[in-house]
Design an enzyme around this catalytic site. Structure first.
Site, PDB file in Angstrom:
ATOM      1  N   THR A   1     -19.738 -24.622 -64.750  1.00 28.72           N
ATOM      2  CA  THR A   1     -19.299 -23.525 -63.878  1.00 28.72           C
ATOM      3  C   THR A   1     -19.886 -23.657 -62.487  1.00 28.72           C
ATOM      4  O   THR A   1     -19.189 -23.453 -61.474  1.00 28.72           O
ATOM      5  CB  THR A   1     -19.679 -22.169 -64.498  1.00 28.72           C
ATOM      6  OG1 THR A   1     -19.026 -22.035 -65.765  1.00 28.72           O
ATOM      7  CG2 THR A   1     -19.272 -21.016 -63.598  1.00 28.72           C
TER       8      THR A   1
ATOM      9  N   TYR B   1     -10.001 -26.104 -68.148  1.00 29.48           N
ATOM     10  CA  TYR B   1      -9.839 -25.831 -66.723  1.00 29.48           C
ATOM     11  C   TYR B   1      -9.029 -24.590 -66.397  1.00 29.48           C
ATOM     12  O   TYR B   1      -9.006 -24.159 -65.244  1.00 29.48           O
ATOM     13  CB  TYR B   1      -9.255 -27.070 -66.040  1.00 29.48           C
ATOM     14  CG  TYR B   1     -10.246 -28.216 -66.043  1.00 29.48           C
ATOM     15  CD1 TYR B   1     -11.280 -28.239 -65.124  1.00 29.48           C
ATOM     16  CD2 TYR B   1     -10.188 -29.211 -67.003  1.00 29.48           C
ATOM     17  CE1 TYR B   1     -12.226 -29.255 -65.135  1.00 29.48           C
ATOM     18  CE2 TYR B   1     -11.126 -30.232 -67.027  1.00 29.48           C
ATOM     19  CZ  TYR B   1     -12.145 -30.249 -66.098  1.00 29.48           C
ATOM     20  OH  TYR B   1     -13.082 -31.250 -66.133  1.00 29.48           O
TER      21      TYR B   1
ATOM     22  N   PHE C   1      -6.630 -40.839 -62.141  1.00 34.45           N
ATOM     23  CA  PHE C   1      -7.784 -40.944 -61.247  1.00 34.45           C
ATOM     24  C   PHE C   1      -8.995 -40.307 -61.907  1.00 34.45           C
ATOM     25  O   PHE C   1      -9.995 -40.080 -61.298  1.00 34.45           O
ATOM     26  CB  PHE C   1      -7.498 -40.302 -59.880  1.00 34.45           C
ATOM     27  CG  PHE C   1      -7.050 -38.866 -59.951  1.00 34.45           C
ATOM     28  CD1 PHE C   1      -7.970 -37.835 -59.883  1.00 34.45           C
ATOM     29  CD2 PHE C   1      -5.702 -38.536 -60.079  1.00 34.45           C
ATOM     30  CE1 PHE C   1      -7.558 -36.505 -59.939  1.00 34.45           C
ATOM     31  CE2 PHE C   1      -5.283 -37.226 -60.135  1.00 34.45           C
ATOM     32  CZ  PHE C   1      -6.211 -36.210 -60.057  1.00 34.45           C
TER      33      PHE C   1
END
Length: 411
Positions: free
Chosen positions: A95, A123, A411
């Site tokens: 967090t 998420y 990525f």
């Protein structure tokens, strides 16, 4: 000892990456992959959490420009290398990293943050929504044929060295970016990501191969990168072709490249992962049931600067609507916004005191932002509330895209 969060120093990278490998199970990356990611890491955008001399948390960001509906390339923080050591989970480390990172992305003027998720359930609580999906296809070429368009026979194919063909392939890729939301424009160094081919990852398959497609003028108009995995059974060969990348500028070149991989000797299956959900190959095959198709989440997106993000993209229909947006993690986005847009033109998003016509969270806006997830679908799941009759259909129609969003590489 109190934990310390700080920007990564260049000489800390190896320790930082060692921690990341541990957080993802402890299997070391190949030397080739490790070297590439070290060269791509933007240390000034990378965070480490330290317990004394031990790195126990990490998060990085790449400076991307992401294609959005309408063709604009919007600055986006490509969130990456997020991990927390097993000894420090459930202590607020993740967090705190997400809080610092989103603050930094906002301060840097990037309206969007994007990521690929090892665990998608994580998420949503930080305001990310699933904005693009991908499909994998597994095709039995002994039973499936291709129906190719006129002009396919006129396409010339050449087997080339992937490194030597890189410039031509990158020109094809660059020409496609603006036409499909979700594609990152290649930043310097990222062209090498497409060639990453450590032997340890091949699992018995060949080294990376490349075939380019040329038009009548000799210009490269498409390419396929692939591996061949030979295999044998008592009845004969049972080889497989693994397609890594296949891009083309016109239907004839696209079909010619697929026909090529279908026809590789001693291989009876073609597999491709991470393809667009509207990939045209699904309309070339003779039997879609024997083209096994599986869908999964690909790109998760968060609006960091809500008005800037909504003003950056194009809209497929005129729009004038007032949203009530919930955003607990980035409260500067929360509240009531009026979005006005013209079809194919500009947009304006400003705060307003007018009555809300649609109520949703920033995560739902993130899911719908690239045009691949309909707000009507989210509303049917109870995640969007219509406060004025007709507003939901109007907004869903304006946000919809002509093609499915697609993350062209990880990525």
């Amino acid at each position: 000892m109190a934990l310390e969060t700080r920007v990564l120093q260049a000489d800390e990278w190896d320790v930082w990456f060692d921690h990341l490998e541990l957080a993802f199970g402890g299997v070391p990356e190949s030397p080739e992959e490790r070297e590439l990611y070290k060269s791509l890491t933007e240390t000034e955008r990378s965070l480490g959490v330290w317990d004394g001399e031990t790195c126990v948390g990490s998060a990085g960001a790449f400076s991307f420009r992401l294609s959005v509906p309408g063709g604009a390339l919007v600055p986006a923080g490509g969130v990456t290398m997020v991990g927390v050591s097993p000894t420090h989970r459930r202590q607020g480390v993740l967090t705190s990293l997400m809080r610092r990172q989103l603050d930094d992305i906002r301060a840097g003027g990037e309206p969007l943050a994007v990521l690929t998720a090892s665990d998608p359930a994580i998420y949503g609580r930080f305001g990310y929504g699933t904005a693009a999906y991908s499909v994998s296809v597994d095709i039995d070429t002994t039973r499936v044929r291709l129906s190719v368009p006129p002009g396919t026979d006129g396409v010339r194919l050449r087997l080339v060295d992937p490194q030597k063909a890189l410039g031509d392939c990158e020109r094809v890729y660059a020409a496609l970016v603006a036409g499909r939301p979700g594609m990152p424009a290649r930043q310097p160094g990222w062209e090498l990501h497409a060639l990453l081919d450590p032997p340890s990852r091949r699992e018995g398959a060949s080294a990376l191969k490349c075939v380019v497609a040329e038009g009548a003028d000799g210009e490269v108009v498409g390419y396929v990168r692939y591996h061949v995995k030979p295999d044998w059974e008592q009845t004969g060969s049972d080889g497989k072709v693994q397609v890594r990348d296949l891009d083309a500028l016109d239907p004839a070149a696209y079909a010619a490249l697929w026909r090529y991989v279908f026809g590789i000797d001693l291989a009876w299956r073609v597999r491709a992962y991470g393809r667009p959900v509207d990939d045209p190959v699904l309309h070339l095959v003779s039997d879609v049931r024997r083209t096994q198709v599986r869908q999964r989440d690909a790109l998760h997106l968060r609006l960091v600067d809500l008005p800037a993000a909504l003003e950056a993209r194009g809209y497929g229909a005129p729009l004038d609507v007032v949203f009530e947006v919930e955003d607990r993690f980035c409260p500067w986005n929360a509240g009531r916004w009026r979005l006005t847009a013209t079809a194919g033109g500009g947009a304006s998003c400003t705060r307003t005191d007018a009555p809300a016509e649609l109520e949703l969270s920033v995560g739902e806006l993130g899911s719908a932002y690239l045009g691949g997830v309909a707000l009507t679908s989210l509303a049917a799941a109870g995640r969007v509330r219509e406060l004025r009759a007709g507003a939901l259909a109007e907004v869903s129609r304006a946000l919809a895209g002509d093609v499915a969003p697609w993350l062209s590489h990880g990525f």
